[in-house]
Structures are given as C-alpha cells and as structure tokens.
Design an enzyme around this catalytic site. Structure first.
Site, PDB file in Angstrom:
ATOM      1  N   HIS A 191       2.817  10.804   0.786  1.00 17.02           N
ATOM      2  CA  HIS A 191       3.786  10.137   1.471  1.00 17.02           C
ATOM      3  C   HIS A 191       5.509  10.444   0.984  1.00 17.02           C
ATOM      4  O   HIS A 191       6.197  10.675   1.759  1.00 17.02           O
ATOM      5  CB  HIS A 191       3.470   8.866   1.739  1.00 17.02           C
ATOM      6  CG  HIS A 191       2.378   8.704   2.492  1.00 17.02           C
ATOM      7  ND1 HIS A 191       1.968   8.964   3.650  1.00 17.02           N
ATOM      8  CD2 HIS A 191       1.104   8.045   1.901  1.00 17.02           C
ATOM      9  CE1 HIS A 191       0.804   8.665   4.138  1.00 17.02           C
ATOM     10  NE2 HIS A 191       0.416   8.220   2.908  1.00 17.02           N
ATOM     11  N   GLU A 198       0.439   7.780  -3.568  1.00 18.10           N
ATOM     12  CA  GLU A 198       1.551   7.480  -2.513  1.00 18.10           C
ATOM     13  C   GLU A 198       2.688   8.482  -2.602  1.00 18.10           C
ATOM     14  O   GLU A 198       3.261   9.172  -1.662  1.00 18.10           O
ATOM     15  CB  GLU A 198       2.107   6.032  -2.465  1.00 18.10           C
ATOM     16  CG  GLU A 198       1.011   5.078  -2.012  1.00 18.10           C
ATOM     17  CD  GLU A 198       0.620   5.423  -0.690  1.00 18.10           C
ATOM     18  OE1 GLU A 198       1.360   5.257   0.314  1.00 18.10           O
ATOM     19  OE2 GLU A 198      -0.826   5.456  -0.437  1.00 18.10           O
ATOM     20  N   HIS A 234       0.851  -1.264  -0.111  1.00 17.70           N
ATOM     21  CA  HIS A 234      -0.039   0.015   0.121  1.00 17.70           C
ATOM     22  C   HIS A 234       1.022   1.331   0.008  1.00 17.70           C
ATOM     23  O   HIS A 234       0.567   2.147  -0.694  1.00 17.70           O
ATOM     24  CB  HIS A 234      -1.005  -0.206   1.125  1.00 17.70           C
ATOM     25  CG  HIS A 234      -1.838   1.275   1.407  1.00 17.70           C
ATOM     26  ND1 HIS A 234      -2.770   1.242   2.083  1.00 17.70           N
ATOM     27  CD2 HIS A 234      -1.922   2.422   0.697  1.00 17.70           C
ATOM     28  CE1 HIS A 234      -3.475   2.639   2.021  1.00 17.70           C
ATOM     29  NE2 HIS A 234      -2.792   3.273   1.131  1.00 17.70           N
TER      30      HIS A 234
END
Length: 230
Positions: free
Chosen positions: A126, A122, A80
C-alpha cells in the site's frame, strides 16, 4: 448452396468482430490497470483499525502468532494499514521491487502497528501506491490514527463482549464528530469482530465511501474477545 455459404461467411465475420472487440477491451483494461497503479494517483485513504484480540485468537487457532502483538503487552485497536483507494477498487504493489524500508522507521511504528512483518507488508503493498517516501507515508499513518478517537468502552475491554456491528459503528460515530455512517464500516469473520475501517481524504478529513460499506459485516452479532495481557 450460395445462401448457405453467405450465411456461414456472415457468422464468421460476426465472430471475428466479437473477437476484435474483446481484444480491444482487454487492451483497454490493461492500459487502465497500468495507469491505476501509478504511485500517488488515487482518490482517498482507508484507515483500517484491527481489533487485536480477535487477530490473536485467530492466529492461535491457526497454530501461529505474532509474538509482539500477542505477547504480554495489552493491545486493543491497532493500525492494520492506511490504504490508497479509488472510487472503485484500489491499487496495490505499485513499485516492484518496493524501495527498501528503513528499519528505524519499522521500530518507530511498533506502538501503532505491533508486528514488523505487518509494517513491511503494508509498505510494499500500500505504501508504494501513496506516492510518498517511506518516512512520509508512515508519518501520514500516525497523523491519520491521531485523527480517530477510540470509543471509551473499547479501550480496556477485560471481558468478552457480544456486539452488533452497527453498535460498534455508532460508537465510533459518536466519539468522532463529523464522522458519518457512510464513512465507516465494520468487518468480521464468522464469529468475531475484525476491523473498523474509516475513509479519509488526502487531507485526512472524513469522507464517504459507499463501496467500502458494501463489504461490511452483515452478521447481527459478533464477539469482541477481551484485551490480552497487561
């Protein structure tokens, strides 16, 4: 009358002092937020491994699905994300707009993260907080995933399995020497196992993360749907 005015003035001064204190606290919080969202300034990573069959069943129930992830190829645990963390809380969206992600990198990551939309998200949310270039960030994801051995019983799950979250956690601990219960947590939704999350330091060594454990699944049992396709 004088005492009444004095009392009212005292109350007014107290209110003003409280308001000044709240403004100061708000200012400190804003400054802290700005400091915390500085790229590269974090304490450790969380590697999040999603049980793909659960994701696909939930996506189908919502009326949509990722064609790549939920198509013909069988996926078990997929990445993930790799999330920079603080000891308390985490940064996100550390560069707005995020630097453009090279599409060759996206293609190269589909074996671990089988959905282009996930890869782009992502990176934006992040990866920009890692302090790494896009190429180095996704290379770090690949290295982090290589650190983890998936327990054998979850590699080819052909039938639905009812498990206790603690049982899944223990299987990962057994399969990965050096991994402790304080460095791994299992998440779930109402009925299904969702993810296994593992804490790693910046050198990709296992490390404890008590805050993550507090957000773990509290159900006695959950379902792991079988691997799709194949």
């Amino acid at each position: 009358m004088f005492h009444f005015r004095l009392h009212s003035l005292s109350r007014l001064l107290i209110c003003l002092m409280l308001m000044a204190g709240l403004v100061a606290l708000a200012g400190n919080a804003m400054a802290q937020d700005r400091r915390q969202n500085a790229p590269g300034e974090f304490d450790f990573y969380v590697l999040s491994l999603s049980w793909s069959p659960s994701f696909c069943e939930e996506a189908a129930e919502r009326g949509g699905r990722s064609q790549i992830q939920c198509g013909g190829r069988p996926y078990a645990f997929v990445v993930h994300g790799l999330w920079p963390q603080y000891e308390n809380g985490f940064p996100e969206y550390c560069q707005r707009p995020a630097p453009r992600l090279n599409r060759n990198i996206v293609s190269s990551m589909l074996d671990l993260m089988p959905a282009p939309g996930l890869i782009f998200n992502e990176w934006d949310k992040h990866g920009t907080c890692s302090g790494l270039s896009d190429r180095n960030y996704f290379e770090t994801i690949r290295k982090a995933r290589a650190v983890i051995k998936i327990p054998a019983e979850y590699l080819d799950l052909s039938q639905a399995k009812t498990v206790a979250p603690a049982e899944v956690e223990e299987a990962f601990i057994k399969a990965n020497p050096g991994l402790s219960s304080s460095a791994v947590s299992v998440t779930c939704n109402r009925t299904r196992l969702s993810e296994v999350r593992i804490c790693l330091n910046k050198d990709l060594q296992f490390r404890s993360c008590e805050e993550l454990d507090r957000r773990a699944c509290r159900r006695d049992q959950v379902t792991m749907p079988p691997i799709r396709g194949g």
